[in-house]
Enzyme design. Structure first.
Site, mmCIF file in Angstrom:
data_model
loop_
_atom_site.group_PDB
_atom_site.id
_atom_site.type_symbol
_atom_site.label_atom_id
_atom_site.label_comp_id
_atom_site.label_asym_id
_atom_site.label_seq_id
_atom_site.Cartn_x
_atom_site.Cartn_y
_atom_site.Cartn_z
ATOM 1 N N GLU A 1 -2.532 0.750 -9.541
ATOM 2 C CA GLU A 1 -1.347 1.603 -9.623
ATOM 3 C C GLU A 1 -0.165 0.697 -9.952
ATOM 4 O OE1 GLU A 1 -2.086 5.309 -6.544
ATOM 5 O OE2 GLU A 1 -1.583 3.386 -5.696
ATOM 6 N N HIS B 1 -0.530 -2.276 -7.409
ATOM 7 C CA HIS B 1 -1.342 -1.955 -6.238
ATOM 8 C C HIS B 1 -2.824 -1.951 -6.584
ATOM 9 C CE1 HIS B 1 -2.554 1.092 -2.941
ATOM 10 N NE2 HIS B 1 -2.603 -0.138 -2.480
ATOM 11 N N ASN C 1 -3.213 6.351 -1.917
ATOM 12 C CA ASN C 1 -3.105 6.305 -0.450
ATOM 13 C C ASN C 1 -2.512 7.588 0.121
ATOM 14 O OD1 ASN C 1 -4.332 3.888 -0.171
ATOM 15 N ND2 ASN C 1 -2.462 2.673 -0.016
ATOM 16 N N SER D 1 0.821 -1.211 0.000
ATOM 17 C CA SER D 1 0.000 0.000 0.000
ATOM 18 C C SER D 1 0.849 1.252 0.000
ATOM 19 C CB SER D 1 -0.866 0.046 1.260
ATOM 20 O OG SER D 1 -1.629 -1.095 1.375
HETATM 21 N N1 3HC Z 1 -16.666 -9.610 -8.237
HETATM 22 C C1 3HC Z 1 -17.249 -8.830 -9.165
HETATM 23 N N2 3HC Z 1 -18.144 -7.859 -8.892
HETATM 24 C C2 3HC Z 1 -18.458 -7.670 -7.603
HETATM 25 C C3 3HC Z 1 -17.887 -8.439 -6.562
HETATM 26 C C4 3HC Z 1 -16.963 -9.445 -6.936
HETATM 27 N N3 3HC Z 1 -16.365 -10.205 -6.038
HETATM 28 N N4 3HC Z 1 -18.386 -7.980 -5.398
HETATM 29 C C5 3HC Z 1 -19.253 -6.980 -5.683
HETATM 30 N N5 3HC Z 1 -19.286 -6.794 -7.009
HETATM 31 C C6 3HC Z 1 -20.066 -5.815 -7.759
HETATM 32 C C7 3HC Z 1 -21.515 -5.962 -7.471
HETATM 33 O O1 3HC Z 1 -22.090 -6.927 -8.345
HETATM 34 C C8 3HC Z 1 -22.027 -4.571 -7.741
HETATM 35 O O2 3HC Z 1 -22.204 -4.419 -9.122
HETATM 36 P P1 3HC Z 1 -23.467 -3.614 -9.686
HETATM 37 O O3 3HC Z 1 -23.462 -2.278 -8.991
HETATM 38 O O4 3HC Z 1 -23.173 -3.504 -11.141
HETATM 39 O O5 3HC Z 1 -24.627 -4.457 -9.315
HETATM 40 C C9 3HC Z 1 -20.887 -3.664 -7.341
HETATM 41 O O6 3HC Z 1 -19.727 -4.499 -7.315
HETATM 42 C C10 3HC Z 1 -21.050 -2.997 -5.989
HETATM 43 O O7 3HC Z 1 -21.276 -4.014 -5.010
HETATM 44 P P2 3HC Z 1 -22.301 -3.848 -3.814
HETATM 45 O O8 3HC Z 1 -23.664 -3.440 -4.327
HETATM 46 O O9 3HC Z 1 -22.193 -5.090 -3.004
HETATM 47 O O10 3HC Z 1 -21.781 -2.715 -2.927
HETATM 48 P P3 3HC Z 1 -22.005 -1.172 -2.979
HETATM 49 O O11 3HC Z 1 -22.779 -0.670 -4.119
HETATM 50 O O12 3HC Z 1 -22.445 -0.826 -1.606
HETATM 51 O O13 3HC Z 1 -20.515 -0.704 -3.207
HETATM 52 C C11 3HC Z 1 -18.231 -0.580 -2.785
HETATM 53 C C12 3HC Z 1 -19.530 -1.237 -2.413
HETATM 54 C C13 3HC Z 1 -17.838 -0.955 -4.212
HETATM 55 C C14 3HC Z 1 -17.192 -1.094 -1.817
HETATM 56 C C15 3HC Z 1 -18.402 0.975 -2.708
HETATM 57 O O14 3HC Z 1 -18.939 1.320 -1.482
HETATM 58 C C16 3HC Z 1 -17.094 1.706 -2.890
HETATM 59 O O15 3HC Z 1 -16.658 1.953 -3.989
HETATM 60 N N6 3HC Z 1 -16.447 2.093 -1.751
HETATM 61 C C17 3HC Z 1 -15.168 2.769 -1.747
HETATM 62 C C18 3HC Z 1 -14.106 1.734 -1.642
HETATM 63 C C19 3HC Z 1 -12.717 2.333 -1.679
HETATM 64 O O16 3HC Z 1 -12.498 3.516 -1.536
HETATM 65 N N7 3HC Z 1 -11.722 1.455 -1.866
HETATM 66 C C20 3HC Z 1 -10.348 1.857 -1.866
HETATM 67 C C21 3HC Z 1 -9.809 1.813 -0.485
HETATM 68 S S1 3HC Z 1 -8.074 2.191 -0.436
HETATM 69 C C22 3HC Z 1 -7.318 0.752 -0.758
HETATM 70 O O17 3HC Z 1 -7.916 -0.277 -0.918
HETATM 71 C C23 3HC Z 1 -5.844 0.816 -0.872
HETATM 72 C C24 3HC Z 1 -5.192 0.035 0.208
HETATM 73 O O18 3HC Z 1 -3.808 -0.007 -0.087
HETATM 74 C C25 3HC Z 1 -5.362 0.628 1.568
#
Ligand code: 3HC
Length: 526
Positions: free
Chosen positions: A178, A166, A216, A145
């Site tokens: 990334e 990443h 990040n 990360s």
């Molecule tokens: N495979 C494929 N598709 C999937 C899946 C999987 N395993 N799991 C979920 N999906 C799809 C769902 O089918 C859904 O698709 P659709 O909208 O076309 O029906 C879509 O993904 C969204 O899923 P959910 O409806 O279950 O969930 P939400 O709509 O509530 O969204 C979320 C969840 C995508 C996590 C959204 O809230 C989001 O984008 N959050 C921000 C996450 C973020 O910022 N991540 C980065 C964090 S930083 C990081 O990771 C870096 C590290 O180094 C710290």
């Protein structure tokens, strides 16, 4: 907006020579190893297998391996349940993944990516081992990360074949990868890995090896700042989450996201950022340390900022209620006139006053001061200062309701009720500069301007990274152009004056652009 990746597939950094000029054949990646099948590793394995690659998943012991397999089954199971994948496709996808506790099984892999905990000694020891095991042509990738890819590469005898790749949580959903090149990376390798990311259906942004890379570096500063504001008592966990989600249209509020990322990972990333930047805002908030020490790491342990029973976070409690006969409104046109019309339409009697003469609202049951700056100066000029509440409308859905040190619970509760009647969600907060949303947003935008000014990444790449890595509705430069550079500059000045935090001072580039009368930063940065 132009996606710069389409014009320059490797982005702002790194050797991008076509392979025919490097004198070697392009690699093919058909079998990949994934070391560590926690949340991220399992997600990454799923992404590779979904695109038809063969995956060797490696875990330390049988129990961890079973957990990793469980992550994969449940994640793909949800996709099947949503009707996005057939059970046959799920079976085929899982069939492309082999599970093992022996690293030696990675000998034939074309690329191995690790997703083990963010501890440099662990990573270096693993890479030294992979270097011994993997075939000479294999590429070794880290999903770190924020740790130095160069330092990890230096633990191998093939540093030119080590790259950062990443992914973002949840890896199957977030569209960004990334790609991190180092000063010693083999010519063309960053481009090949970017090509692999595209084959996985992701959008790559290629950058150099700096702590936190693009996402990040910008994200964790903001998340940590949210913890600091929570600790300062400015607002509550639920109010801050609602403010950022509904006010800015972010997919999640900061505490929900911290729980998703993992508080241990967030803590470690902040530590690494702080070590490089020495910016106090990157020093992990004491609250994070406490939660991590208590083992409350977020979703993965069932509790962090929220408790997760059957996947649902706890629900915010309701505020006090009070009746209002006459509401006073203080503010400039057109906002005050608009609020007056809205309250009138909702059946409330309201009167308006200019900030220069508060006489018309002196006897109102509550006085709503429309402002994004502290309102205590107005309250002390009223005969009933406890009746004054600050109100800042954010977007179409949110209203920040700011209580001064003199505001009564009844007045604050009454204004929250009015806000609900007007169809908005209220966010309770203290009477501090820029309240909640802008206090969190503007320093993040300032950081993005500093990143652009440092030459680390282009405005287009930074925007793409934040949109696709975090699901933001717009990148920071797109936001800046909508909000206006001058407004952000003035907001930062107010924040600096309030908190005296050096990094809240407007970035020199922002100041210069405002002084020069440049209206859009993207036009400038192009
Ligand atoms: N495979 C494929 N598709 C999937 C899946 C999987 N395993 N799991 C979920 N999906 C799809 C769902 O089918 C859904 O698709 P659709 O909208 O076309 O029906 C879509 O993904 C969204 O899923 P959910 O409806 O279950 O969930 P939400 O709509 O509530 O969204 C979320 C969840 C995508 C996590 C959204 O809230 C989001 O984008 N959050 C921000 C996450 C973020 O910022 N991540 C980065 C964090 S930083 C990081 O990771 C870096 C590290 O180094 C710290």
């Amino acid at each position: 907006m132009t996606n710069r990746m389409s014009a320059n597939p490797t982005g702002a950094y790194g050797p991008d020579e076509p392979l025919w000029e490097t004198g070697r054949m392009a690699r093919t990646f058909e079998t990949v190893g994934v070391v560590g099948l926690g949340t991220m590793g399992a997600g990454i394995a799923e992404v590779f297998a979904r695109s038809g690659l063969n995956v060797i998943g490696v875990e330390a012991d049988d129990a961890a391996l079973a957990r990793g397999r469980g992550h994969l089954e449940s994640s793909t199971g949800k996709v099947v349940a949503r009707g996005r994948m057939s059970t046959q496709e799920q079976t085929a996808l899982l069939g492309r993944i082999s599970f093992t506790t022996s690293r030696e099984d990675l000998a034939g892999a074309d690329l191995v990516i690790e997703a083990i905990p963010e501890i440099m000694e662990y990573k270096r020891a693993l890479f030294a081992d992979l270097d011994r095991i993997c075939k000479p042509s294999a590429v070794l990738a880290t999903n770190t990360s924020s740790l130095s890819v160069t330092a990890i590469a230096a633990a191998t005898s093939r540093p030119a074949q080590v790259v950062g790749m990443h992914f973002f949580n949840p890896a199957p959903v977030m569209r960004l990868v990334e790609v991190i090149g180092t000063v010693v990376i083999e010519d063309g390798l960053a481009a090949e890995v970017a090509g692999l990311a595209r084959r996985l259906g992701k959008t790559p942004v290629t950058v150099g090896d700096r702590a936190g890379f693009v996402v990040n570096r910008l994200l964790l500063g903001y998340l940590n700042h949210a913890c600091v504001l929570l600790e300062s008592g400015l607002s509550s966990r639920d109010d801050i989450d609602v403010a950022m989600k509904l006010g800015l249209g972010l997919p999640m509020g900061p505490f929900t996201l911290l729980d998703l990322v993992g508080l241990d990972t967030s803590y470690e990333v902040c530590e690494v950022l702080f070590r490089e930047s020495r910016d106090r805002r990157h020093a992990p908030a004491p609250m994070l340390r406490e939660l991590v020490t208590a083992g409350l790491l977020g979703r993965k342990t069932g509790r962090g900022f929220y408790s997760y029973g059957e996947g649902t976070a706890t629900v915010p409690e309701a505020g006090p209620k009070a009746a209002v006969s006459v509401a006073g409104i203080v503010g400039g046109v057109p906002e005050a006139a608009r609020l007056l019309t809205d309250l009138d339409a909702a059946g409330f009697k309201a009167v308006v006053a200019e900030p220069s003469d508060l006489t018309p609202v002196a006897d109102a049951d509550v006085v709503i001061a429309l402002s994004e700056r502290p309102v205590i100066e107005l309250a002390v000029r009223l005969p009933h200062p406890e009746r004054l509440v600050g109100l800042h409308l954010v977007g179409d859905q949110v209203a920040e309701v700011a209580s001064t040190v003199l505001t009564s619970d009844e007045a604050a509760g009454a204004v929250r009720d009015l806000v609900t009647v007007l169809g908005r969600t209220s966010v309770r907060c203290g009477d501090r500069a820029e309240f909640v949303v802008n206090a969190l947003l503007y320093p993040y935008l300032n950081d993005a301007i500093r990143m652009l000014d440092s030459g680390y990444a282009s405005a287009g790449d930074i925007d793409t990274a934040m949109r696709l890595g975090c699901g933001y509705p717009a990148g920071p430069f797109e936001m800046l152009d909508v909000i206006g550079l001058e407004r952000v500059r003035d907001g930062l000045r107010a924040l600096y004056a309030e908190y005296r935090e050096p990094s809240f001072a407007p970035a020199p580039l922002l100041d210069q652009l405002v002084t020069a009368g440049v209206s859009g930063i993207r036009a400038y940065a192009r």
